[in-house]
Design a protein around this motif. Structure first.
Motif, PDB file in Angstrom:
ATOM      1  N   GLU A  36      37.495  33.098  -3.663  1.00 13.82           N
ATOM      2  CA  GLU A  36      36.683  32.866  -4.853  1.00 13.82           C
ATOM      3  C   GLU A  36      37.509  32.651  -6.116  1.00 13.82           C
ATOM      4  N   CYS A  37      38.815  32.908  -6.060  1.00 11.57           N
ATOM      5  CA  CYS A  37      39.663  32.626  -7.223  1.00 11.57           C
ATOM      6  C   CYS A  37      39.951  31.134  -7.360  1.00 11.57           C
ATOM      7  N   PHE A  38      39.509  30.329  -6.380  1.00 13.86           N
ATOM      8  CA  PHE A  38      39.688  28.875  -6.432  1.00 13.86           C
ATOM      9  C   PHE A  38      38.330  28.191  -6.553  1.00 13.86           C
ATOM     10  N   THR A  39      38.308  27.067  -7.262  1.00 10.61           N
ATOM     11  CA  THR A  39      37.065  26.338  -7.485  1.00 10.61           C
ATOM     12  C   THR A  39      36.918  25.177  -6.505  1.00 10.61           C
ATOM     13  N   SER A  40      35.695  24.674  -6.404  1.00 11.89           N
ATOM     14  CA  SER A  40      35.461  23.491  -5.587  1.00 11.89           C
ATOM     15  C   SER A  40      36.237  22.302  -6.145  1.00 11.89           C
ATOM     16  N   PHE A  41      36.344  22.222  -7.467  1.00 12.94           N
ATOM     17  CA  PHE A  41      37.117  21.140  -8.086  1.00 12.94           C
ATOM     18  C   PHE A  41      38.578  21.186  -7.633  1.00 12.94           C
ATOM     19  N   GLU A  42      39.149  22.364  -7.555  1.00 14.53           N
ATOM     20  CA  GLU A  42      40.545  22.498  -7.119  1.00 14.53           C
ATOM     21  C   GLU A  42      40.705  22.077  -5.664  1.00 14.53           C
ATOM     22  N   PHE A  43      39.758  22.479  -4.818  1.00 11.07           N
ATOM     23  CA  PHE A  43      39.819  22.099  -3.408  1.00 11.07           C
ATOM     24  C   PHE A  43      39.648  20.589  -3.254  1.00 11.07           C
ATOM     25  N   GLU A  44      38.698  20.003  -3.967  1.00 14.86           N
ATOM     26  CA  GLU A  44      38.498  18.555  -3.894  1.00 14.86           C
ATOM     27  C   GLU A  44      39.738  17.802  -4.385  1.00 14.86           C
ATOM     28  N   SER A  45      40.378  18.325  -5.412  1.00 14.05           N
ATOM     29  CA  SER A  45      41.580  17.666  -5.937  1.00 14.05           C
ATOM     30  C   SER A  45      42.690  17.661  -4.893  1.00 14.05           C
ATOM     31  N   VAL A  83      29.817  24.701  -2.399  1.00 12.08           N
ATOM     32  CA  VAL A  83      29.908  23.331  -1.895  1.00 12.08           C
ATOM     33  C   VAL A  83      30.607  23.325  -0.541  1.00 12.08           C
ATOM     34  N   LEU A  84      29.990  22.641   0.438  1.00 10.44           N
ATOM     35  CA  LEU A  84      30.560  22.506   1.774  1.00 10.44           C
ATOM     36  C   LEU A  84      31.327  21.194   1.890  1.00 10.44           C
ATOM     37  N   HIS A  85      32.449  21.233   2.601  1.00  9.33           N
ATOM     38  CA  HIS A  85      33.242  20.032   2.880  1.00  9.33           C
ATOM     39  C   HIS A  85      33.625  20.062   4.357  1.00  9.33           C
ATOM     40  N   ARG A  86      33.371  18.961   5.057  1.00 11.54           N
ATOM     41  CA  ARG A  86      33.823  18.860   6.446  1.00 11.54           C
ATOM     42  C   ARG A  86      34.922  17.815   6.475  1.00 11.54           C
ATOM     43  N   VAL A  87      36.126  18.238   6.823  1.00  5.67           N
ATOM     44  CA  VAL A  87      37.298  17.363   6.734  1.00  5.67           C
ATOM     45  C   VAL A  87      38.106  17.448   8.024  1.00  5.67           C
ATOM     46  N   PRO A  88      38.873  16.405   8.345  1.00  4.54           N
ATOM     47  CA  PRO A  88      39.710  16.443   9.552  1.00  4.54           C
ATOM     48  C   PRO A  88      40.846  17.453   9.402  1.00  4.54           C
ATOM     49  N   ARG A  89      41.240  18.013  10.518  1.00  6.98           N
ATOM     50  CA  ARG A  89      42.281  19.032  10.493  1.00  6.98           C
ATOM     51  C   ARG A  89      43.686  18.463  10.293  1.00  6.98           C
ATOM     52  N   PHE A  90      43.891  17.184  10.646  1.00  2.54           N
ATOM     53  CA  PHE A  90      45.244  16.683  10.802  1.00  2.54           C
ATOM     54  C   PHE A  90      46.119  16.884   9.573  1.00  2.54           C
ATOM     55  N   ALA A  91      45.593  16.594   8.375  1.00  2.00           N
ATOM     56  CA  ALA A  91      46.422  16.716   7.172  1.00  2.00           C
ATOM     57  C   ALA A  91      46.716  18.176   6.852  1.00  2.00           C
ATOM     58  N   LEU A  92      45.750  19.040   7.080  1.00  2.00           N
ATOM     59  CA  LEU A  92      45.955  20.466   6.815  1.00  2.00           C
ATOM     60  C   LEU A  92      47.013  21.032   7.752  1.00  2.00           C
ATOM     61  N   VAL A  93      46.943  20.660   9.021  1.00  2.00           N
ATOM     62  CA  VAL A  93      47.928  21.123   9.998  1.00  2.00           C
ATOM     63  C   VAL A  93      49.311  20.534   9.694  1.00  2.00           C
ATOM     64  N   GLY A 128      42.298   5.200  -2.049  1.00  2.23           N
ATOM     65  CA  GLY A 128      42.746   4.415  -3.188  1.00  2.23           C
ATOM     66  C   GLY A 128      42.919   5.246  -4.445  1.00  2.23           C
ATOM     67  N   LYS A 129      42.155   6.349  -4.555  1.00  7.52           N
ATOM     68  CA  LYS A 129      42.212   7.187  -5.755  1.00  7.52           C
ATOM     69  C   LYS A 129      43.307   8.230  -5.707  1.00  7.52           C
ATOM     70  N   SER A 130      43.859   8.482  -4.521  1.00  7.99           N
ATOM     71  CA  SER A 130      44.771   9.611  -4.359  1.00  7.99           C
ATOM     72  C   SER A 130      45.983   9.542  -5.272  1.00  7.99           C
ATOM     73  N   PHE A 138      44.393  14.371  -2.716  1.00  2.95           N
ATOM     74  CA  PHE A 138      45.834  14.098  -2.659  1.00  2.95           C
ATOM     75  C   PHE A 138      46.350  13.983  -1.228  1.00  2.95           C
ATOM     76  N   ILE A 139      45.856  14.835  -0.325  1.00  2.00           N
ATOM     77  CA  ILE A 139      46.452  14.863   1.018  1.00  2.00           C
ATOM     78  C   ILE A 139      45.781  13.905   2.000  1.00  2.00           C
ATOM     79  N   TYR A 140      44.566  13.433   1.688  1.00  2.00           N
ATOM     80  CA  TYR A 140      43.924  12.439   2.533  1.00  2.00           C
ATOM     81  C   TYR A 140      43.997  11.089   1.824  1.00  2.00           C
TER      82      TYR A 140
END
Length: 211
Positions: free
Chosen positions: A85-94, A32-42, A103-105, A98-100
């Protein structure tokens, strides 16, 4: 808790965290591909801060763009930053939930919080880890769940709450099943702490009688 991922196969599909904004960075978790802004990661991770500060192909030494290059990791669907690969797409989405801010965060499930915590620990997001731990501590957990989760994720508050329940000689008597679930080392620590506590309480009560 999401299960460990296996090796990705087949073409990658675009997930719900994929956006067409060209200023964003592309990640691939499983297929699964995700395109997200850098600001929260940085903002939350020194690892990402250092990564994005390094000069990339197509950039001058001062970071200014001399032309967009598809060879830059994370610049396109064809060259994403691949989540281990030890991490799942579900873990990344979760974690993204949380960081972006959305309303659901702040209404993530226990499974999502633990999934997000796993990646936050891996990327050394200290403030995110602390915030997630606060949310987890508010969940309705059994003493055993608190102790197990506290041990696994090193959450001090859960460790303390779970441990203090088990050292009560009135409330708790250890069983073989407890030893299998919690581990013999933890049972040993519980019994030793309880014995020391009872010895001190006996000494204090004796001194009070003598007054």
């Amino acid at each position: 808790m999401a299960s460990e991922t296996t090796e990705s196969t087949g073409p990658a599909t675009r997930g719900r965290f994929y956006t067409e904004d060209t200023q964003f960075i592309v990640f691939q978790a499983e297929n699964v591909l995700h395109r997200v802004p850098r600001f929260a990661l940085v903002k939350h991770s020194e690892m990402f801060r250092d990564m994005f500060q390094l000069p990339q192909p197509g950039q001058a030494d001062d970071g200014s763009e001399s032309g967009v290059s598809s060879s830059v990791e994370g610049s396109s669907d064809e060259n994403p930053i691949r989540i281990p690969e030890c991490f799942t797409s579900f873990e990344f989405e979760s974690l993204l939930e949380f960081i972006y801010p959305t309303g659901k965060s702040k209404t993530l499930s226990q499974e999502q919080l633990l999934a997000a915590l796993k990646l936050a620990i891996y990327w050394q997001m200290d403030d995110v880890i602390s915030n997630i731990e606060d949310y987890i501590a508010r969940l309705e957990l059994t003493p055993e769940e608190k102790l197990l989760l506290g041990k696994k994720y090193k959450i001090q508050k859960l460790l303390e709450e779970g441990f203090f329940y088990f050292i009560s000689p009135v409330v708790y008597q250890p069983s073989l099943q407890d030893a299998e679930n919690l581990g013999w080392d933890t049972i040993g620590q519980i019994l030793l702490t309880r014995e020391r506590l009872m010895t001190r309480l006996t000494a204090v009560s004796t001194s009070l009688i003598d007054l």
